[in-house]
Design a protein around this motif. Sequence first.
Motif, mmCIF file in Angstrom:
data_model
loop_
_atom_site.group_PDB
_atom_site.id
_atom_site.type_symbol
_atom_site.label_atom_id
_atom_site.label_comp_id
_atom_site.label_asym_id
_atom_site.label_seq_id
_atom_site.Cartn_x
_atom_site.Cartn_y
_atom_site.Cartn_z
ATOM 1 N N TYR A 232 0.831 -1.201 0.000
ATOM 2 C CA TYR A 232 0.000 0.000 0.000
ATOM 3 C C TYR A 232 0.866 1.252 0.000
ATOM 4 N N ASP B 73 2.400 1.743 -3.472
ATOM 5 C CA ASP B 73 1.458 1.813 -4.588
ATOM 6 C C ASP B 73 1.570 3.169 -5.278
ATOM 7 N N ASN C 40 -1.266 5.594 -4.625
ATOM 8 C CA ASN C 40 -1.282 6.159 -3.281
ATOM 9 C C ASN C 40 -0.228 7.247 -3.118
ATOM 10 N N LYS D 150 -1.571 10.302 -4.759
ATOM 11 C CA LYS D 150 -2.625 10.919 -3.949
ATOM 12 C C LYS D 150 -2.040 11.733 -2.800
ATOM 13 N N VAL E 213 -8.113 4.328 -0.173
ATOM 14 C CA VAL E 213 -7.136 3.337 -0.626
ATOM 15 C C VAL E 213 -7.861 2.000 -0.788
ATOM 16 N N ALA F 81 -2.783 9.921 5.773
ATOM 17 C CA ALA F 81 -1.377 9.783 5.379
ATOM 18 C C ALA F 81 -0.556 10.882 6.044
ATOM 19 N N LEU G 109 -0.978 3.787 5.581
ATOM 20 C CA LEU G 109 0.243 4.281 4.951
ATOM 21 C C LEU G 109 1.317 4.653 5.973
#
Length: 359
Positions: free
Chosen positions: A142, A145, A148, A151, A257, A272, A300
Motif C-alpha cells: 500500500y 502503490d 497512493n 494521492k 485506498v 497519510a 500508509l
Amino acid sequence: MNGTIIVDNVTVEGATLATAQVESIEADETEQWIHLQFTWSGKPFSLDVAESDRVYDLKAALMSLTNVPPERQKILGLVKGKLPTDDERIGDLKLLSGKKFTLVGTPEGHEIKDPHELEFLPDVVNDLDVDFTADPAAAAEYINDQRNRRKVEQHTKKLKPNLINPLREGKRLLVLDIDYTILDTKPLTSGALPPQECARPGLHEFLEAVYPHYDICIWSQTSWMWLEAKLVELGMLGGIRSYRIAFVLDKTCMFTVFSKRNGQPYKHSVKALKIIWNHFPQYGPSNTIHVDDLGRNFALNPREGLKISAYKNAHTQAAMADRELAKVARYLVHLANSHPDFRKANHSKWKDVVKSLPQ
C-alpha cells in the motif's frame, strides 16, 4: 462544452515496510496516462486517467465533470460487458488512449439538506477494521502503490494548513483522532448528552499531560464545520486549559485506498502522515505518533500508529470508568523522554510498556 481533468504527474518518495523498520525508496516508475472521451446529455467531455488509478477514481472524475454521483452512473461502451468493481486498476482494463464511451445518469441536486441527512459522521464500524502492522508485506504494497503516492502529493498541494497556535521548536507531533477516540460522537451530534458528558474521561488532563512534549494536531474524518463546533463545545479550542491545539485537519485531507480484508477487496479512507510532513518538515517518522481507534487509518503509516479502544455509550457506568487516556498519556510522556527516535519503538505493545512503568 468541454471539460478536462488532468492530475499532475508527480513521482514522490514511497516507503517499504520491513519487519523492523520503514525505509524510504525513490519511485522509479513512470506514470502512464490514458486519454478518454465521453458524451453525457449530448455534450462532449474528455479526461485523463492514470493506469494506476482505480475504477473508483474514474467515477469520481466523472462526477467532478457532470455532478452525476457514482451510484447513478451508467458507463456504456468503455469495456465489454459489465464495468469491473471499484478496486479494479485502470491499467488492467487494457484501454487505448482516445477511447470513447457514453455516460448516462441524473446529476445530483444542489438543494439544501437537513444537517442530519448530511454525510458528516465517520465510518466507525470496528469489526471492519484492518491491522496493517500484522502484515508488513501487505503494508509495504500500500505504501509503495503508485496511485497512493500520487494521492499523497495531490493532497499535499491541495492542503493549505492554518495554524491555530504556533509550532514549538523541539517538540514531537501528536496526531489525534476525535470521533470515538476522545469522545462519543453519537450523543454529541444528536444532542442526547451535553458536550462535556460526551468527552472521554480525563480528556483535558490527557492533553495537558502531553502538551509539554508534543504539538497537537487533531485529524478527524468529518467536515470542518462539524469538527470546529465539536472542538469548541468540548472546550478544546478557545478554552482556559493549559494546552493548545496547533492545527486541525478534516476529511478533505483523507483519500480512499484499496486493500484487502480476509482476502477480499476492501475500500477505506486513510490518514497519510506524509501530507503533514511535506508541509512541516520538522516532523517525520522519528518524532510523530498517531493515536486513533481505527487501525485502518494507519494504512500508509503503520509504524507511527497507536490504536486505542473505541469510546462509546458515554454516561454508562462502564464508560465513566474508562481510563484509557490516562494510560496513553503515560505512554506518550515515557516515549518522549526515552526515545529520541520513535522508529525504535513498537507502539503495538504500548499497554505492556505502561504496565512496566513505575507508579
